[in-house]
Design a protein around this motif. Sequence first.
Motif, short mmCIF file in Angstrom:
data_model
loop_
_atom_site.label_atom_id
_atom_site.label_comp_id
_atom_site.label_asym_id
_atom_site.label_seq_id
_atom_site.Cartn_x
_atom_site.Cartn_y
_atom_site.Cartn_z
N MET A 322 0.82 -1.20 0.00
CA MET A 322 0.00 0.00 0.00
C MET A 322 0.86 1.26 0.00
O MET A 322 0.56 2.24 -0.70
N LEU A 323 1.94 1.26 0.76
CA LEU A 323 2.83 2.42 0.81
C LEU A 323 3.50 2.65 -0.55
O LEU A 323 3.63 3.78 -1.01
N ILE A 324 3.90 1.55 -1.19
CA ILE A 324 4.52 1.66 -2.52
C ILE A 324 3.52 2.23 -3.52
O ILE A 324 3.85 3.12 -4.32
N ILE A 325 2.28 1.74 -3.48
CA ILE A 325 1.24 2.22 -4.41
C ILE A 325 0.97 3.71 -4.17
O ILE A 325 0.86 4.50 -5.12
N LEU A 326 0.85 4.11 -2.90
CA LEU A 326 0.56 5.51 -2.59
C LEU A 326 1.68 6.41 -3.05
O LEU A 326 1.43 7.48 -3.64
N MET A 327 2.94 6.02 -2.79
CA MET A 327 4.07 6.86 -3.20
C MET A 327 4.17 6.95 -4.72
O MET A 327 4.46 8.02 -5.27
N ALA A 328 3.91 5.83 -5.40
CA ALA A 328 3.93 5.85 -6.86
C ALA A 328 2.82 6.74 -7.41
O ALA A 328 3.01 7.49 -8.38
N GLY A 329 1.65 6.68 -6.76
CA GLY A 329 0.52 7.50 -7.19
C GLY A 329 0.75 8.99 -7.01
O GLY A 329 0.09 9.81 -7.65
N MET A 330 1.70 9.35 -6.15
CA MET A 330 2.01 10.76 -5.94
C MET A 330 2.74 11.38 -7.13
O MET A 330 2.71 12.59 -7.31
N ILE A 331 3.41 10.53 -7.93
CA ILE A 331 4.22 11.07 -9.03
C ILE A 331 3.82 10.53 -10.39
O ILE A 331 4.32 11.01 -11.41
N LEU A 332 2.93 9.53 -10.42
CA LEU A 332 2.52 8.94 -11.69
C LEU A 332 1.00 8.84 -11.78
O LEU A 332 0.32 8.75 -10.75
N GLU A 333 0.47 8.82 -12.99
CA GLU A 333 -0.95 8.60 -13.23
C GLU A 333 -1.25 7.13 -13.01
O GLU A 333 -0.35 6.28 -13.00
N SER A 334 -2.53 6.79 -12.82
CA SER A 334 -2.91 5.43 -12.44
C SER A 334 -2.51 4.39 -13.49
O SER A 334 -2.17 3.25 -13.14
N LEU A 335 -2.54 4.75 -14.76
CA LEU A 335 -2.21 3.76 -15.79
C LEU A 335 -0.74 3.34 -15.72
O LEU A 335 -0.45 2.13 -15.67
N GLY A 366 -5.94 2.72 -4.07
CA GLY A 366 -4.72 3.47 -3.75
C GLY A 366 -4.26 4.33 -4.91
O GLY A 366 -3.86 5.48 -4.73
N ALA A 367 -4.32 3.77 -6.13
CA ALA A 367 -3.95 4.54 -7.31
C ALA A 367 -4.90 5.72 -7.51
O ALA A 367 -4.49 6.81 -7.94
N ALA A 368 -6.19 5.51 -7.21
CA ALA A 368 -7.17 6.59 -7.35
C ALA A 368 -6.90 7.73 -6.39
O ALA A 368 -7.08 8.91 -6.74
N ILE A 369 -6.45 7.42 -5.18
CA ILE A 369 -6.11 8.48 -4.21
C ILE A 369 -4.99 9.35 -4.76
O ILE A 369 -4.92 10.55 -4.48
N GLY A 370 -4.12 8.74 -5.57
CA GLY A 370 -3.04 9.52 -6.19
C GLY A 370 -3.54 10.64 -7.09
O GLY A 370 -2.79 11.59 -7.37
N PHE A 371 -4.80 10.56 -7.53
CA PHE A 371 -5.35 11.61 -8.39
C PHE A 371 -5.47 12.95 -7.67
O PHE A 371 -5.60 13.99 -8.32
N VAL A 372 -5.50 12.92 -6.33
CA VAL A 372 -5.61 14.18 -5.58
C VAL A 372 -4.41 14.35 -4.64
O VAL A 372 -4.50 15.07 -3.65
N THR A 373 -3.30 13.68 -4.96
CA THR A 373 -2.12 13.74 -4.11
C THR A 373 -0.99 14.44 -4.85
O THR A 373 -0.51 13.94 -5.86
N PRO A 374 -0.55 15.63 -4.37
CA PRO A 374 0.60 16.31 -5.00
C PRO A 374 1.85 15.44 -4.89
O PRO A 374 1.92 14.57 -4.00
N PRO A 375 2.85 15.63 -5.76
CA PRO A 375 2.94 16.72 -6.74
C PRO A 375 2.23 16.47 -8.07
O PRO A 375 2.09 17.39 -8.86
N PHE A 376 1.79 15.20 -8.33
CA PHE A 376 1.13 14.95 -9.61
C PHE A 376 -0.34 15.33 -9.53
O PHE A 376 -0.74 16.36 -10.03
N GLY A 377 -1.16 14.51 -8.88
CA GLY A 377 -2.55 14.85 -8.67
C GLY A 377 -3.29 15.24 -9.93
O GLY A 377 -3.72 16.39 -10.08
N LEU A 378 -3.47 14.28 -10.85
CA LEU A 378 -4.07 14.58 -12.16
C LEU A 378 -5.41 15.29 -12.04
O LEU A 378 -5.68 16.25 -12.77
N ASN A 379 -6.27 14.83 -11.12
CA ASN A 379 -7.59 15.46 -11.01
C ASN A 379 -7.50 16.91 -10.59
O ASN A 379 -8.36 17.73 -10.94
#
Length: 425
Positions: A322-335, A366-379
């Motif tokens: 989960m931590l790896i997914i969250l950290m990856a989601g912070m800098i990359l889009e879900s795909l 977890g990847a979806a949460i990355g959509f609102v997580t800086p620095p990427f946060g696509l949404n």
Amino acid sequence: MTEGALIGLVTLGVTLFFLLGVPVFLVLGFWVVGVSIIIDFTLANIGVTLFQGLSFFGLLALPLFILTGDLINAAGIAKRLSDFAYSVLGWLRGGMGMATLGACGLFAAISGSNAGTTATIGSIMQPEMKKNGYDERFSAATAASGGTVGIIIPPSIIFIVYGFMMNLSISDLFIAGMIPGAMMVLSMMIACHLVARRHGWGKLTSFSAKKSAGFAGRAYLGFATIGVVLYGIYSGKFSPTEAAAITVGFTLIAGLLITQEISIVRLPFIMLRSGQIAGMLAPLIAISVVMQQLLSVLGVGAMLNNLLTGLGGYYMVLLACMLIILMAGMILESLPVTIILAPILAPIAQSVGVDPIHFAVIFLVGAAIGFVTPPFGLNLYVASSVTGIPYIKLVRFVLPYFFALILCWIAISLWAPLSMFLVNL
């Protein structure tokens, strides 16, 4: 120089390209070609695998669901769903914000796209929230957060990709995402209510069952579209791909003949926009298959497996994933996150007893949460472009939703029946 050092240099170089804004497909492509040359892996394999990677019937649902989302917006169905949601929730403090989140959930149940959900519902509801007394930054952050359920509530474009990559039933994945998606919406509604009550945002309206029934009647096309998708897939009448095609036909007829908000003249432009989005996603999926091959040859999966399984049992491995997914989601889009990490982490999770379907839901929430997580946060970028509010001003206002989603994610991860109940049923 050793192979490992050369691969490290290539990885560093493509990371720099990514930070400079080079498209993700080119970043992954440069890495694939560079590593193939270094390890003397035949380049002919790249062309063959790129073609074979897309030769999968289930992937036909991808462009069709993208087109469905655009048709729903153009036909005015999304606006009707938003009006219905507000008629039901407007009497609560924060009701319009909660209605925005509810409308995101309803739109997600047809479109399967996070960016499409944020852009469509944000463009409709953010100006209304602002007129209703909400802070404009909070309004935009609400639409951005609501868009996270776009890839969880079925039908989901990313679930199709995940199922294709991991050889899982797409129908089972869709079913597994229903309760977690509803939980995400509910948790964000609670956060919205608490924040709005604290600041006194929003004008309350009186609830009228008759009025709500009237709006529900106007939104019948949206409900009918959702019903067609859900009934068809879960009853086994047709596959997700067939459901996507039927939904496109249904929404097209609705827009042309019933709402009459889609004209023949506009139709080519709607299809062009959908084609552009599909054209960005399909090459990424194809290159991901080649990337998986190279990662397997390099032994990356085995290395991570040894590292994570050495942490302990079920819960420690799950937490690490989960931590790896969250950290990856912070800098990359879900795909890209799914393409790179799913083939590595899913077998590790399965080795300690996590059900593959359950882990798919954990992974993608977890990847979806990355959509609102800086620095990427696509949404956040999508909401910023739709509303004209600078990205950096939205970050603080998305925090309540972020924490609500994290709590929801933990509950989904620790209690498998939230994902598996309907699948087992």
